[in-house]
Structure formats: structure tokens, C-alpha cells
Design a protein around this motif. Sequence first.
Motif, PDB file in Angstrom:
ATOM      1  N   ARG A  30      39.605 -27.617   1.877  1.00 58.06           N
ATOM      2  CA  ARG A  30      39.856 -26.317   1.256  1.00 58.06           C
ATOM      3  C   ARG A  30      38.591 -25.467   1.203  1.00 58.06           C
ATOM      4  N   LEU A  31      37.449 -26.115   1.035  1.00 55.55           N
ATOM      5  CA  LEU A  31      36.198 -25.371   1.109  1.00 55.55           C
ATOM      6  C   LEU A  31      36.031 -24.776   2.502  1.00 55.55           C
ATOM      7  N   ALA A  32      36.408 -25.528   3.524  1.00 58.19           N
ATOM      8  CA  ALA A  32      36.323 -25.024   4.898  1.00 58.19           C
ATOM      9  C   ALA A  32      37.166 -23.770   5.079  1.00 58.19           C
ATOM     10  N   ALA A  33      38.311 -23.716   4.402  1.00 56.98           N
ATOM     11  CA  ALA A  33      39.169 -22.536   4.516  1.00 56.98           C
ATOM     12  C   ALA A  33      38.510 -21.292   3.940  1.00 56.98           C
ATOM     13  N   LEU A  34      37.597 -21.493   3.003  1.00 62.89           N
ATOM     14  CA  LEU A  34      36.924 -20.366   2.354  1.00 62.89           C
ATOM     15  C   LEU A  34      35.706 -19.871   3.128  1.00 62.89           C
ATOM     16  N   LEU A  35      35.464 -20.483   4.291  1.00 58.27           N
ATOM     17  CA  LEU A  35      34.304 -20.118   5.099  1.00 58.27           C
ATOM     18  C   LEU A  35      34.750 -19.633   6.473  1.00 58.27           C
ATOM     19  N   PRO A  36      33.941 -18.810   7.129  1.00 59.84           N
ATOM     20  CA  PRO A  36      34.257 -18.436   8.505  1.00 59.84           C
ATOM     21  C   PRO A  36      34.141 -19.652   9.416  1.00 59.84           C
ATOM     22  N   PRO A  37      34.883 -19.700  10.524  1.00 54.09           N
ATOM     23  CA  PRO A  37      34.816 -20.847  11.431  1.00 54.09           C
ATOM     24  C   PRO A  37      33.532 -20.851  12.251  1.00 54.09           C
TER      25      PRO A  37
ATOM     26  N   LEU B 252      29.370 -18.703  -3.500  1.00 57.65           N
ATOM     27  CA  LEU B 252      29.850 -18.826  -2.128  1.00 57.65           C
ATOM     28  C   LEU B 252      29.921 -17.431  -1.504  1.00 57.65           C
ATOM     29  N   PRO B 253      28.756 -16.823  -1.246  1.00 60.10           N
ATOM     30  CA  PRO B 253      28.741 -15.436  -0.761  1.00 60.10           C
ATOM     31  C   PRO B 253      29.355 -15.264   0.626  1.00 60.10           C
ATOM     32  N   GLU B 254      29.581 -16.352   1.339  1.00 61.92           N
ATOM     33  CA  GLU B 254      30.156 -16.267   2.680  1.00 61.92           C
ATOM     34  C   GLU B 254      31.659 -15.948   2.657  1.00 61.92           C
ATOM     35  N   THR B 255      32.269 -16.045   1.492  1.00 62.62           N
ATOM     36  CA  THR B 255      33.719 -15.890   1.382  1.00 62.62           C
ATOM     37  C   THR B 255      34.126 -14.433   1.260  1.00 62.62           C
ATOM     38  N   CYS B 256      35.187 -14.072   1.987  1.00 61.09           N
ATOM     39  CA  CYS B 256      35.742 -12.718   1.906  1.00 61.09           C
ATOM     40  C   CYS B 256      37.231 -12.835   1.571  1.00 61.09           C
ATOM     41  N   PRO B 257      37.919 -11.718   1.316  1.00 60.07           N
ATOM     42  CA  PRO B 257      39.347 -11.796   0.968  1.00 60.07           C
ATOM     43  C   PRO B 257      40.193 -12.538   1.998  1.00 60.07           C
ATOM     44  N   ALA B 258      39.867 -12.382   3.280  1.00 64.55           N
ATOM     45  CA  ALA B 258      40.640 -13.073   4.310  1.00 64.55           C
ATOM     46  C   ALA B 258      40.542 -14.590   4.164  1.00 64.55           C
TER      47      ALA B 258
ATOM     48  N   ALA C 191      28.696 -23.380   8.123  1.00 65.24           N
ATOM     49  CA  ALA C 191      29.062 -24.633   7.469  1.00 65.24           C
ATOM     50  C   ALA C 191      27.836 -25.477   7.162  1.00 65.24           C
ATOM     51  N   GLU C 192      26.907 -25.553   8.104  1.00 66.85           N
ATOM     52  CA  GLU C 192      25.662 -26.294   7.872  1.00 66.85           C
ATOM     53  C   GLU C 192      24.880 -25.682   6.713  1.00 66.85           C
ATOM     54  N   THR C 193      24.805 -24.367   6.674  1.00 62.26           N
ATOM     55  CA  THR C 193      24.071 -23.683   5.609  1.00 62.26           C
ATOM     56  C   THR C 193      24.685 -23.971   4.247  1.00 62.26           C
ATOM     57  N   VAL C 194      26.006 -23.865   4.159  1.00 61.62           N
ATOM     58  CA  VAL C 194      26.685 -24.093   2.886  1.00 61.62           C
ATOM     59  C   VAL C 194      26.553 -25.556   2.460  1.00 61.62           C
ATOM     60  N   ALA C 195      26.703 -26.473   3.402  1.00 56.61           N
ATOM     61  CA  ALA C 195      26.573 -27.895   3.085  1.00 56.61           C
ATOM     62  C   ALA C 195      25.185 -28.212   2.550  1.00 56.61           C
ATOM     63  N   ALA C 196      24.161 -27.608   3.147  1.00 57.44           N
ATOM     64  CA  ALA C 196      22.788 -27.832   2.675  1.00 57.44           C
ATOM     65  C   ALA C 196      22.586 -27.211   1.302  1.00 57.44           C
ATOM     66  N   ARG C 197      23.119 -26.008   1.116  1.00 50.78           N
ATOM     67  CA  ARG C 197      22.921 -25.326  -0.167  1.00 50.78           C
ATOM     68  C   ARG C 197      23.600 -26.070  -1.313  1.00 50.78           C
ATOM     69  N   LEU C 198      24.774 -26.625  -1.043  1.00 51.27           N
ATOM     70  CA  LEU C 198      25.509 -27.330  -2.087  1.00 51.27           C
ATOM     71  C   LEU C 198      25.134 -28.804  -2.184  1.00 51.27           C
TER      72      LEU C 198
ATOM     73  N   ARG D  93      32.465 -33.315   7.827  1.00 52.77           N
ATOM     74  CA  ARG D  93      33.819 -32.760   7.798  1.00 52.77           C
ATOM     75  C   ARG D  93      33.798 -31.239   7.773  1.00 52.77           C
ATOM     76  N   LEU D  94      32.889 -30.657   7.004  1.00 58.06           N
ATOM     77  CA  LEU D  94      32.842 -29.200   6.901  1.00 58.06           C
ATOM     78  C   LEU D  94      32.459 -28.578   8.239  1.00 58.06           C
ATOM     79  N   VAL D  95      31.484 -29.166   8.903  1.00 58.99           N
ATOM     80  CA  VAL D  95      31.051 -28.638  10.194  1.00 58.99           C
ATOM     81  C   VAL D  95      32.135 -28.843  11.242  1.00 58.99           C
ATOM     82  N   ASN D  96      32.753 -30.012  11.248  1.00 62.49           N
ATOM     83  CA  ASN D  96      33.841 -30.251  12.203  1.00 62.49           C
ATOM     84  C   ASN D  96      34.969 -29.234  12.023  1.00 62.49           C
ATOM     85  N   ALA D  97      35.327 -28.963  10.788  1.00 62.44           N
ATOM     86  CA  ALA D  97      36.398 -27.992  10.537  1.00 62.44           C
ATOM     87  C   ALA D  97      36.004 -26.608  11.040  1.00 62.44           C
ATOM     88  N   ALA D  98      34.728 -26.299  10.934  1.00 68.79           N
ATOM     89  CA  ALA D  98      34.254 -24.990  11.391  1.00 68.79           C
ATOM     90  C   ALA D  98      34.278 -24.872  12.914  1.00 68.79           C
ATOM     91  N   GLU D  99      34.360 -25.998  13.603  1.00 67.53           N
ATOM     92  CA  GLU D  99      34.400 -25.997  15.065  1.00 67.53           C
ATOM     93  C   GLU D  99      35.820 -25.905  15.613  1.00 67.53           C
TER      94      GLU D  99
END
Length: 397
Positions: free
Chosen positions: A264-271, A234-240, A276-283, A292-298
Motif C-alpha cells: 500500500r505504501l508503494a501505491a502512494l508513490l510514483p512507479p 511522504l511528500p512524493e504523494t499526490c492525489p492520483a 522508492a529507494e529514497t523513501v525506503a532510506a528515509r523511513l 519489495r518497495l523497489v520491486n513494486a516501483a519497477e
Amino acid sequence: MLRDLADADWTRRDGLAALTAALGADNIRWVGGAVRDGLLGVPVHDVDCATVLLPEDVIAACKRAGMRTVPTGIEHGTVTAILTDGPVEITTLRRDVATDGRRATIAFAQDWRDDAARRDFTINALYAHPETLVIQDYFGGLDDLREGRVRFIGDAQQRIAEDHLRILRYYRFQTRFGAALDVEAEEACANLAHTLKGLSRERIAAELLNLLALPHPGATVARMRMRGVLGVILPETCPAHVSALERLIAAESAQGVAPDPVRRLAALLPPSPEVAETVAARLRLSKAQRTRLVNAAERSDSDSADPKALAYRLSPELAMDRLLLAGVDARMLKDWSVPVFPLKGGAIVARGITAGPDVARLLRTIEARWLAEGFPGADRVNQMLAEELGTSAFNFD
């Protein structure tokens, strides 16, 4: 202190007694999670069985006893017996012949220790006799279970080299059962984190979501990021984002909301919907999970202005995701049923408006007012309609 396995409800299932009679008590052992969790007093759902019998002999013995079987993994020696109180996976003892980090070539074995030696952690290599419930423990799993230690069987790096997914399994089991860190396991996982790149995305997603579904995975996720493991998957994740996960877990706990791995996965990604689309496709997430992941990112700051209106537009589940991620109290949505807008286009046409854009525009206008007023009843909606029809735009007198 570990419990007496005889006190575990699952050991008294009628189906297991019948299976023991069919296969022979000395030919089988209960193994893995049911034994481990039974000793800890944790509820058990699935029971796994190891046996010295070959799969075809298991099938034949079950058939003689009137039990249906399904060859769920017969190429790996696994047959599932369909019992009255739940299915049981029965697997012939195995030993590894060759491994490549993703899959293993196995051979059937007759030695219980050979089978135990190919398992991942000591606490998962406990075998219980089906009648006496005496535990066979070849690698110190009972002591590790008592002390809350998740330890690989044998050399940690070698075990990970056999199956790279064991890195993520280690962190999941450490979160569930670990009271103290095993230094060898921690170092091996960090050193071999890059090998996770060779695994299928589906296997990674399953383990990651299983980890995030646990009650309190925050400290583990923080350690994974610090040791360079999280960045591989999950390279998109940073300490924040790890801090955001901790806040979300706290909000869920404070509001009595069940843990949800996608939230909780949404919390580990930037909004960012694009991320979110990229991560959902990769996983390789399911369509529902991706939504749900994309909606949370919005999510936006305006979401908290009217939680019920947000839930009406999206759904209570999607609205709760956004509100909890923002640290907003979402408890009013837990048992809330979405109201039905009481006005239909036909009622407007009956007032003399020709079906078409004017009807659609009126519906949108009145629905917006209905939302703003907190979902009033049909009488008020009819009054709104009369008011709108009385404006110059719709005055046909």
C-alpha cells in the motif's frame, strides 16, 4: 453497545489471576488496549497492567510467586512478567514532569487519575479492576467508545506538543474506531503537522505502516493529504496516488488478499525505483521492505501478460504486489508453488557440450521456452534440449 468485560476471554487467563494474587488486586489495574478492545468485543492479544507499586517491588513480588520478570523498560517504570499464557507489561503509575515532543521526563505517581491524564486518547485511559472488572473512566472514554469518537485527553494541541507522534496515532485510531470526526483533534493535527519533522524516521515509519495495515485506511489517508499531514512525511504523494491506494484496497478486498502495508505504501508513490529507494532510506525500512518497495516501483504493463512466469522470475509475493497495483487478478498465485526448472547444466554437459558459455546459453534458452509453455514436465524439457542441440549452432555430428 459495549460488551461486558467479563465476557472477554482474556480476563479469564490463569496467568492474570496468578499475577493479581502476587501483586494484590487493589495495587493493579488492567489498562489500555485490552480493556478498550474487550469492551468492543475485539480479540485481545497483549494485556497491560498499571500499578501503584514501584518496579523493584513488582520484581520482588513476582519472584516470591515464582514468576520470571524482564526489566524491559525499567527506566520508565515498566517490567514484563513472563506468564504461562503470555507476557504482561507492568508499569508503575506515572506523571509527566517535562516533555519536548519526542520524549518525556516522568516521575512515579500514586494517583490513578495522574496516570490517566498523561495518556493520549480517552478510549485508551480506561482502567479495569482485576477482580471486579469495574471500569475507572476519568475522561469520558466509555462514552467516546460507544459513539465511535477518538478524542484527545484535555487540550488536543497540548497533548500533541508533548509527543508529536500522537498526530499519526490519532489517524490510526480514528481509522480503527472512529465513526465521527473530532473537530478539535482534526484541527490540532493539521496545525501541528510540521512538528512531525522532528521525529525519528523509525517512529514515523512504524506508525505509517501500522495505519496502512488496517483494513480500510483510504479515507483517512485522503484526509491526511488534504490537511497537509501526509505531505510532511511522504511528500512524493499526490492525489492520483491516493486514488491508486483506494483502487489497490478494492482489488485486495475483491480478491481476498490480506492487506499489506508495504504494498500500500508503494501505491502512494510514483512507479520510480529511484523514488522508492529514497523513501525506503528515509523511513529506515528493513532490507526486505526496501526490496519489495523497489520491486513494486519497477512494475510495467507487461507484468500481466503471464502472471505465473512473473512469479517464477520474482517470487509469488513480489509478483502479487505488481499485479494488485495494476488491478490485475492475482488469485492464481495465492496458493501456487513455484516449480523447479527440471534441467541442470550437468545434463547438457553429458550430451557433449563443454562446460562454459554454451551450457549457460542453452539453459537460458530452454528455460525461456519452458516458461512460455507453462512449466511442462521433464520429458518435454528433454525434448526441448534435443531440439536445441539439433540446431546448427549445437550440431556436433
